[in-house]
Write an enzyme that holds these catalytic residues in place. Structure first.
Site: not given
Ligand code: F0G
Length: 464
Positions: A78, A131-132, A221, A223, A264, A456
């Protein structure tokens, strides 16, 4: 005898396959029935009805033998698990940052950072393009998320090398016009929301300098940091002779912190992290995370997950892999273009975007040309992509019955890492060639049922 053979034109996967997963092979009639059952929404399809799942490159990588071996070493203690310290070391070696905080995925790192940092009214977070989920996590605190992409970003025919860059002049003037209100600047590499376009080293360096002058934290960020570093090596003046690992290290050296969805470029099926230099901020995040993520040495992950990510972060900077990865995406893009189907160029790191608006001029935006292409690719070829157009990004208000289109009608075909082979890519291109002459007879869709937000994922369609 010394022979100099020419370089091969054929792109090969720099790995061989030890474990296989069968592809779902369905007839067009079976796919058509599955699509009708899912109300024509590809998110509603069970994965066993999909042959090529290009919905996302997130969490869909094939892991290596080394990653699977490391998982057996997972220490599930843990607190203070050995796996945490191996993960911490891998992230520190890569980023040079101090406090390493594991999280269960990227958006939880975003949530914790925003909650810890955005604690005053009227604050802004600036970025090249958020990102969204980043935007949602910023705005859920009451702060505003502002995108400042460079001018080339939205020119569909521009072949600029770094269309993911931030607009440096706008960054400077926004900060000057809003003194003490900019809490954070985030540079997303590669810039996913604009097609996986890379950001240059120069742009990162200059953005950092602006933030430093104004004492604003600058986060990355990361990723898709390795794909971004590879593009820098290939495209930016003076970078050819440096390794991707060296370039990545320099990129991270400009960050006051980094956040990553490790689903990623860490080849993880789950996971993420926050890496922070500031002691007080790290302490606040660690205090907060116990409520939602778990103890700071596991952060919602199993020990075995952290082991897989620690290995993945080292594997991803392999240049044979990156060269294959970027060439394969480019090959896919070129192939789709050769069928007469226009795409967004230059091709980014992790996906090809079909320009559905230009492909189907007979379908108006609010009859969703992207949905029509995405549905046709599934029905006729078994490919699941995702509409990135007016269904996903258009504005709609159910109470007022209004709707306006998105700026572009696209379909994203994201490539999972190390999962599909070049012959799969050839097959998809060949079948798109057969499909292309029939696209002009496609009809649009109407939405028959939708939720108030993020429609969507769950909305239902009917063919017009
Ligand atoms: N930042 C970037 C640039 C991303 O592309 C994503 C996720 C996230 C943050 C969020 O990360 O999914 O691990 O919580 N992108 C995916 C996509 C969902 O399909 O482009 P997460």
């Amino acid at each position: 005898m010394s022979l100099q053979l020419p370089a091969a034109k054929t792109i090969i996967e720099p790995f061989r396959i030890k474990v296989i997963e069968p592809l779902a092979m369905l007839s067009a009639t079976e796919r058509s029935a599955a699509l009708t059952k899912a109300h024509h929404n590809l998110f509603g399809l069970p994965a066993d009805k999909v042959t090529f799942d290009l919905l996302t490159d997130s969490g869909t990588s094939a892991m290596s033998a080394e990653q699977w071996s490391a998982m057996m070493r997972g220490d599930e203690s843990y607190a203070g698990a050995r796996s945490y310290y191996r993960f911490e070391k891998a992230v520190q070696d890569l980023t040079g940052l101090t406090h390493i905080i594991p999280t269960h995925q990227g958006r939880s790192a975003e949530y914790l950072l925003m909650k810890a940092l955005l604690n005053k009214p009227n604050m802004y977070v600036l970025g090249n393009t958020h990102f969204d989920t980043t935007r949602a996590n910023i705005e859920s605190t009451g702060a505003k998320a502002i995108d400042l992409p460079c001018e080339e970003t939205h020119k569909p025919n521009s072949m600029d090398n770094f269309k993911g860059n931030i607009h440096l002049e706008q960054l400077k003037s926004f900060i000057t016009d809003h003194p003490n209100q900019v809490a954070l600047v985030i540079m997303t590499i590669t810039n996913n929301s604009v097609g996986g376009q890379p950001v240059s080293l120069q742009n990162i360096k200059e953005a950092k300098a602006i933030c430093k002058t104004h004492q604003i934290p600058f986060f990355i960020d990361c990723a898709r940091f390795a794909e971004n570093a590879y593009f820098i090596q290939q495209r930016e003046a003076g970078q050819k002779n440096r390794t991707v690992a060296q370039i990545a290290k320099e990129v991270f050296s400009y960050g006051d912190g980094a956040l990553m969805s490790a689903k990623k470029d860490a080849f993880g099926n789950i996971g993420g992290f926050l890496a922070i230099n500031d002691n007080a901020l790290a302490e606040e995040v660690r205090r907060l995370m116990v409520i939602t993520e778990g103890f700071p040495t596991y952060g919602g992950l199993a020990g075995r997950d952290m082991e897989a990510l620690a290995v993945g972060l080292q594997e991803v900077v392999d240049e044979n892999y990156l060269s294959y990865r970027i060439k394969s995406v480019e090959y896919f893009g070129k192939g789709i273009e050769s069928c007469g189907i226009p795409t967004v160029k230059p091709w980014g790191g992790h996906a090809v975007y079909i320009n559905a608006g230009a492909t189907l001029p007979q379908i108006p935006s609010l009859h969703y040309p992207g949905q029509a292409i995405a549905a046709a690719l599934y029905e006729h070829i078994g490919i699941r992509g995702v509409e990135v157009g007016s269904v996903m990004l258009g504005h709609y208000n159910l109470d007022e019955g209004t709707e306006s289109p998105a700026p572009q009608e696209l379909v994203r075909l994201a490539m999972p890492r190390r999962a599909y082979t070049q012959s799969h890519v050839d097959y998809m291109i060949e079948m798109m060639g057969h499909l292309a002459p029939h696209l002009s007879s496609l009809k649009g869709y109407k939405i028959t049922k939708q939720p108030k937000y993020l429609r969507h994922f769950t909305c239902q369609f009917e063919k017009l």
